[in-house]
Motif scaffolding. Structure first.
Motif, PDB file in Angstrom:
ATOM      1  N   SER A 397       0.823  -1.193   0.000  1.00 35.06           N
ATOM      2  CA  SER A 397       0.000   0.000   0.000  1.00 35.06           C
ATOM      3  C   SER A 397       0.871   1.262   0.000  1.00 35.06           C
ATOM      4  CB  SER A 397      -0.991  -0.090   1.169  1.00 35.06           C
ATOM      5  OG  SER A 397      -1.054   1.056   1.898  1.00 35.06           O
ATOM      6  N   GLY A 398       2.036   1.187   0.660  1.00 39.91           N
ATOM      7  CA  GLY A 398       2.962   2.318   0.652  1.00 39.91           C
ATOM      8  C   GLY A 398       3.478   2.630  -0.748  1.00 39.91           C
ATOM      9  N   VAL A 399       3.888   1.605  -1.470  1.00 37.60           N
ATOM     10  CA  VAL A 399       4.376   1.814  -2.839  1.00 37.60           C
ATOM     11  C   VAL A 399       3.269   2.419  -3.687  1.00 37.60           C
ATOM     12  CG1 VAL A 399       4.987   0.645  -4.975  1.00 37.60           C
ATOM     13  CG2 VAL A 399       6.053  -0.052  -2.877  1.00 37.60           C
ATOM     14  N   LEU A 400       2.071   1.884  -3.540  1.00 34.66           N
ATOM     15  CA  LEU A 400       0.973   2.368  -4.376  1.00 34.66           C
ATOM     16  C   LEU A 400       0.676   3.842  -4.098  1.00 34.66           C
ATOM     17  CD1 LEU A 400      -1.347  -0.778  -4.324  1.00 34.66           C
ATOM     18  CD2 LEU A 400      -0.093   0.162  -6.276  1.00 34.66           C
ATOM     19  N   VAL A 401       0.694   4.204  -2.803  1.00 33.81           N
ATOM     20  CA  VAL A 401       0.430   5.608  -2.480  1.00 33.81           C
ATOM     21  C   VAL A 401       1.528   6.501  -3.075  1.00 33.81           C
ATOM     22  CG1 VAL A 401       0.359   7.286  -0.592  1.00 33.81           C
ATOM     23  CG2 VAL A 401      -0.928   5.168  -0.406  1.00 33.81           C
ATOM     24  N   ALA A 402       2.789   6.054  -2.958  1.00 35.27           N
ATOM     25  CA  ALA A 402       3.890   6.860  -3.498  1.00 35.27           C
ATOM     26  C   ALA A 402       3.767   7.012  -5.014  1.00 35.27           C
ATOM     27  CB  ALA A 402       5.232   6.236  -3.124  1.00 35.27           C
ATOM     28  N   VAL A 403       3.466   5.907  -5.695  1.00 34.21           N
ATOM     29  CA  VAL A 403       3.347   5.974  -7.151  1.00 34.21           C
ATOM     30  C   VAL A 403       2.150   6.843  -7.550  1.00 34.21           C
ATOM     31  CG1 VAL A 403       2.852   4.617  -9.230  1.00 34.21           C
ATOM     32  CG2 VAL A 403       4.481   3.764  -7.535  1.00 34.21           C
ATOM     33  N   PHE A 404       1.084   6.685  -6.799  1.00 34.87           N
ATOM     34  CA  PHE A 404      -0.113   7.475  -7.089  1.00 34.87           C
ATOM     35  C   PHE A 404       0.190   8.973  -6.998  1.00 34.87           C
ATOM     36  CE2 PHE A 404      -4.188   9.330  -5.418  1.00 34.87           C
ATOM     37  CZ  PHE A 404      -4.903   9.234  -6.607  1.00 34.87           C
ATOM     38  N   VAL A 405       0.801   9.364  -5.876  1.00 33.20           N
ATOM     39  CA  VAL A 405       1.077  10.794  -5.676  1.00 33.20           C
ATOM     40  C   VAL A 405       2.171  11.278  -6.631  1.00 33.20           C
ATOM     41  CG1 VAL A 405       1.965  12.492  -4.051  1.00 33.20           C
ATOM     42  CG2 VAL A 405       0.304  10.820  -3.299  1.00 33.20           C
ATOM     43  N   GLY A 406       3.192  10.441  -6.826  1.00 30.22           N
ATOM     44  CA  GLY A 406       4.315  10.874  -7.647  1.00 30.22           C
ATOM     45  C   GLY A 406       4.028  10.880  -9.141  1.00 30.22           C
ATOM     46  N   TRP A 407       3.188   9.971  -9.581  1.00 31.83           N
ATOM     47  CA  TRP A 407       3.033   9.795 -11.022  1.00 31.83           C
ATOM     48  C   TRP A 407       1.618  10.035 -11.547  1.00 31.83           C
ATOM     49  CZ3 TRP A 407       7.459   9.134 -13.807  1.00 31.83           C
ATOM     50  CH2 TRP A 407       8.601   8.774 -13.070  1.00 31.83           C
TER      51      TRP A 407
END
Ligand code: PHE
Length: 449
Positions: A397-407
């Motif tokens: 879930s952490g990776v997904l949140v980072a990718v969501f916000v970053g990309w």
């Protein structure tokens, strides 16, 4: 546009938000887990690596979670959904928030079991059970607790009822009021205990253990543990911080609040180490006892020093308050989500979430005794819940949140919401959240699989 109101309420000030989030961040992770993983991984270098992980991975993600929450002013599951609609991201993203909420709920169910152990230790310590206790007796005391489903059940139920009573009160009358009460007591206890430990003859030894860097003790496994813990200790990946961000006042700066939360959290972990290790060293015990450090090593050590009984009671009260303020942040995302989704009242939603967590928790506590033989993938229910959440769901879930916000989220939305006074800071954050955070968490995730 940023909304100014949430249906659940808004914190009275930026400081209430900071302390509520610190209450979430400071928990069993800081006082129970951090000292023992630092102990197992050689102390100083581990602490240094951990600090780097906090700054480069934990902090940027903390900022991202608060930002999503405040932008959407809804429960995490719906906040990510709202933002993915606002940015026209693919429908896949709408479901990402739910993963964190489910993880948080599952963690709550066994976090409450461990918190129950702590409550039990308040009572046994105050009854003098630790006085002059030896290693064998301390181990027996702990094992007796684990072997008794009734005792575990009692404390687990009591703890969850406390959590429910606070969450059912709502953001302002429940969470905020609890924060205003719990956090000052927690910090006061921490300082009193630190005072005792500074005065102890073994303080220097504990200080050196935590802050002297011996590079030969560094291992990659230790590095990964540090990274994973940086993530857990800031309550990331399960919507807790995102939920609290949804109640943050509009004008408050997210960046500086996040820095404050991370600093306070780190301070508490280090102080916890400085409280525990002098006691351990004073009675010539070993710092690398693992998870038993708090429930076996520390009781033995406490039993041998003058005033150990009263210090012990204060210590376990401290830990239980820290666990309580964390547990409410684990329950809030699911409760807020049910209120939004099913249109039911807060009391009803809290009751439903509590009952469910209570049931799952019973499975977890029974895995130490009656359901001991029930194993899935070689793990009992308790360990399975721990592994599933901490090692798989949270990093994912952490990776997904980072990718969501970053990309996925448009850059101007982040710029607008974060409103950094210095644009260079924004650039650094953006770089970290796009590249460093996903890569680092990706590594943990891969390793755990
Ligand atoms: N951060 C808490 C701790 O260190 C654990 C926690 C995780 C609490 C996620 C809430 C949400 O103990």
């Amino acid at each position: 546009m940023t909304k100014t109101e949430s249906v659940h309420g808004i914190w009275a000030s930026r400081w209430v938000f900071i302390f509520a989030a610190t209450g979430s961040a400071v928990g069993l992770g800081n006082i129970w887990k951090f000292p023992y993983i630092a102990g197992e991984n050689g102390g100083g270098v581990f602490v240094l690596v951990y600090l780097a992980c906090l700054a480069l991975v934990g902090l940027p993600l903390l900022v991202a979670e608060v930002m999503i929450g405040r932008r959407a002013r809804q429960s995490p599951a719906n906040a990510i959904r709202a933002l993915s609609i606002e940015t026209a991201a693919s429908p896949f993203w709408r479901h990402v928030g739910a993963l964190g909420v489910v993880a948080g709920f599952l963690i709550l169910s066994f976090y409450s079991v461990v918190a129950g152990w702590v409550l039990h230790y308040i009572t046994v310590t105050s009854q003098g059970a630790l006085v002059d206790i030896g290693q064998d007796q301390a181990t027996r005391l702990f094992n007796q607790l684990l072997a008794s489903p009734q005792t575990l059940f009692l404390w687990h139920s009591l703890f969850l009822i406390l959590v429910m009573a606070i969450v059912a009160g709502g953001v302002v009358h429940g969470l905020e009021r609890a924060t205003r009460l719990l956090m000052p007591v927690l910090f006061a206890l921490l300082l009193v205990l630190l005072g005792f430990s500074v005065a102890s003859p073994s303080f220097g030894q504990a200080w050196n253990f935590l802050f002297v860097f011996d590079w030969s003790s560094f291992t990659w496994q230790g590095g990964l543990t540090a990274l994973g813990h940086a993530f857990f200790t800031l309550s990331l990946g399960m919507g807790a911080i995102m939920a609290y961000g949804a109640y943050m006042p509009n004008k408050a700066s997210i960046g500086s609040a996040a820095v404050m939360i991370a600093l306070l959290d780190t301070l508490v972990a280090l102080i916890a180490g400085l409280i525990i290790f002098p006691v351990v060293f004073a009675s010539q015990m070993s710092p690398d006892a693992g998870p038993g450090l708090m429930f076996i090593t520390l009781p033995v050590a406490l039993g041998q020093i003058p005033g150990g009984q009263i210090l012990g009671v204060m210590f376990f009260i401290l830990v239980s308050l820290a666990a309580l303020s964390s547990a409410i942040s684990l329950m809030e995302p699911a409760v807020a989500w049910m209120i939004e989704r099913m249109g039911i009242g807060r009391i009803k939603a809290s009751l439903m979430v509590t009952s469910l967590a209570w049931l799952v928790g019973i499975g977890a506590l029974a895995s130490f005794n009656v359901l001991n033989d029930l194993q899935l993938f070689g793990l009992n229910i308790f360990n399975l819940l721990d592994f599933l959440t901490a090692n798989l769901m949270l990093p994912l879930s952490g990776v997904l949140v980072a990718v969501f916000v970053g990309w996925k989220v448009h850059r101007y939305i982040s710029e607008d919401e974060l409103a950094f006074s210095n644009h260079r800071l924004f650039k650094v954050w953006y770089l970290l959240i796009r590249f460093v955070v996903p890569a680092a968490i990706g590594v943990i995730f891969y390793q755990n699989l």
